[in-house]
Design an enzyme around this catalytic site. Sequence first.
Site, PDB file in Angstrom:
ATOM      1  N   ASP A  27       0.807  -1.215   0.000  1.00 37.80           N
ATOM      2  CA  ASP A  27       0.000   0.000   0.000  1.00 37.80           C
ATOM      3  C   ASP A  27       0.848   1.278   0.000  1.00 37.80           C
ATOM      4  O   ASP A  27       0.644   2.158   0.826  1.00 37.80           O
ATOM      5  CB  ASP A  27      -0.908  -0.062   1.248  1.00 37.80           C
TER       6      ASP A  27
ATOM      7  N   GLU B  69       0.332  -1.638  14.160  1.00 39.34           N
ATOM      8  CA  GLU B  69      -0.462  -0.752  13.303  1.00 39.34           C
ATOM      9  C   GLU B  69      -1.900  -0.728  13.773  1.00 39.34           C
ATOM     10  O   GLU B  69      -2.484  -1.769  14.048  1.00 39.34           O
ATOM     11  CB  GLU B  69      -0.461  -1.227  11.840  1.00 39.34           C
TER      12      GLU B  69
END
Length: 666
Positions: free
Chosen positions: A206, A545
């Site tokens: 990403d 995360e």
Amino acid sequence: MALWLSSLVIGLYILNFTLALIIVNKDVKTSRGMLYPRESETREVRSLDGIWNFVCSDETNPTQGIRDKWFDDDLSKSRPIIPMPVPASYNDITTERSLRDHVGTVWYDRKFFVPRSWEKDQRVWLRFGSVHYEAFVWINGESAVKHEMGHLPFETEVTHLLKYGAENRITVMCDNALIQTTVPQGKISEVANDGGVTIIQSYTFDFFNYAGIHRSVHLYTTPKTFIEEVEIQTKLSDNNSVGYIDYSVAVNGTAANEAENALYVRLKLFNREGVQVVNTTSDGKLEGTLKVSNAMPWWPYLMHSDPGYLYELEIQLHGANEQLLDVYRLKVGLRTLSWSNTTFQINGKPVYFRGFGRHEDSDVRGKGLDNALMVRDFNLIKWIGANAYRTSHYPYSEESMQFADQHGIMIIDECPSVDTENYNQALLDKHKSSLEQLIHRDRNHPSVVMWSIANEPRTGQLNADTYFQFVANYTRSLDSSRPITAAIATPWTDDKAGRYLDIISFNRYNAWYSNTGRMDMVTQRVIDEATAWNKKYGKPVIMSEYGADTLEGLHLQPSFVWSEEFQSEVFSRHFKAFDALRRKKWFIGEFVWNFADFKTAQSYTRVGGNKKGVFTRARQPKAAAHLLRQRYFALGREVDQCSLPEDLFTYIVDVGGSIKNESGDL
Ligand code: GCB
């Protein structure tokens, strides 16, 4: 007969498939030298940064330049050139879509002078901080070096390729194509478009696949016999009052071969004030231990009033008759790391990580090194009270590693393996090589406290077990002084890699990718998942995360996805979970995704890129940054007794004694 034949075909097919699945632990080529270029009494350094000439190859004919030998003369003789800054990604420099999205090779060249004085009694080296992804380099038309792997340095000796007291040409071909055996992986396909067919690069990770000469290019000199490698390991006595530096030096050069026994190193250690605190001489093995009394330990930011204390180690290489051959200087931080199944400690004190996943990413320059941006980022990290970050999802610049040493910011140092899948032998070899190159580059940095061997590998897949056993064991064989982690998103029930790690890191987006918008489905889920990871492997756990995309300036009350209110509320629900988990001791850190907004490939889930930044891409705070700052400093005070900045809370009202007592003095 037909039955026999078809069984044979099926048998051969199965055999072929099985062979493709077998992966073995092979030796990989290891790196040499590559000390960061530094001037000294015996070394000169010259930068080749600046504006280079640039040519983009045809996507359908990426090897044309090699066949037509574009490196034999100035690029301008083969194709029209455009100016291209170095260091920078080339993608966002022009206004052309075709260059932004280019797949395949591009070419750079420039001219430079080499002084006549460099011709005598020394060697000249050419060093690239990083070229993404694969680089081919020529000097004056002669092949000089090739290197595969972005974000990591490479160098070669060019003494015999240069013209002294004259003009020289350097040519670089860079290929950004990612396939199933590159690190990271990608796929190239040919797809029909309005004009015929086009080459498409796809990848699952990403962030935008920025490419080009991303970091500085240096020429530097060394003496004929020189210090090629320095490796240090530090530790402190139990009460942190005495420091020990184990060192080993490797030498390259003719004097080394001819008179090995005559070589020795003299080491001088200077404190921050420039006062010499140790002076010692090695034997012919060029290794030993320095003892530093009244040591000043290296502490992380906010864990001590004087964080990031660095000594300077001066290494002098001497030959026969005490002749001084070479001098190299290295910053050294004295610290001890230790970890167990329940804690991670620095200098005997348990660490609670509060930080970020980050990217090297900015407007215009992409992933190109930019000192202004780097210094601004460190100022923001300190402003917000973070003590750590993960170099998600690849090694960051050497300059930023030095800065982290100096400012006491702890780094979880990640190799470029991201979203790794379809495990195969070639991939394993390259993955191991990426870790070898990373550890070789970063092993002397006190800021590096952990190696991350992958981000979100598909650890439930066939072969993941063997693959990660090999990768983790290899990493440990290169450096056993730091723990190993990986940021895993595979559900804990399916994961096959965690048992090879020392610390479990997990990524999860409650209220974003799962149960979108449901604030009532965050806290307990985070507690449950962290607890499940800990139960499964019996190791310390980090949430590496969590977060939510946030469009700066979008305000919606009650909070709604993409709004600033939503990001703050998602954070707050996580904080509650982290506080419950912190009581269990084995939960050792929280990392927000992401430090700043960053560019991604085009997708209908990304509005101009990934917007999970706490800061915008221009490095200005979103509302959640102020909330996070209050938490990180509050944690700093509770865990590490740091003092609070005066502007942490905005004055609202003098609440008097009664309310103060109820809410504590925050
Ligand atoms: C992840 C990845 C990171 C992405 C993030 C997201 O799990 O590790 O690279 O950017 O999610 O925002 O989707």
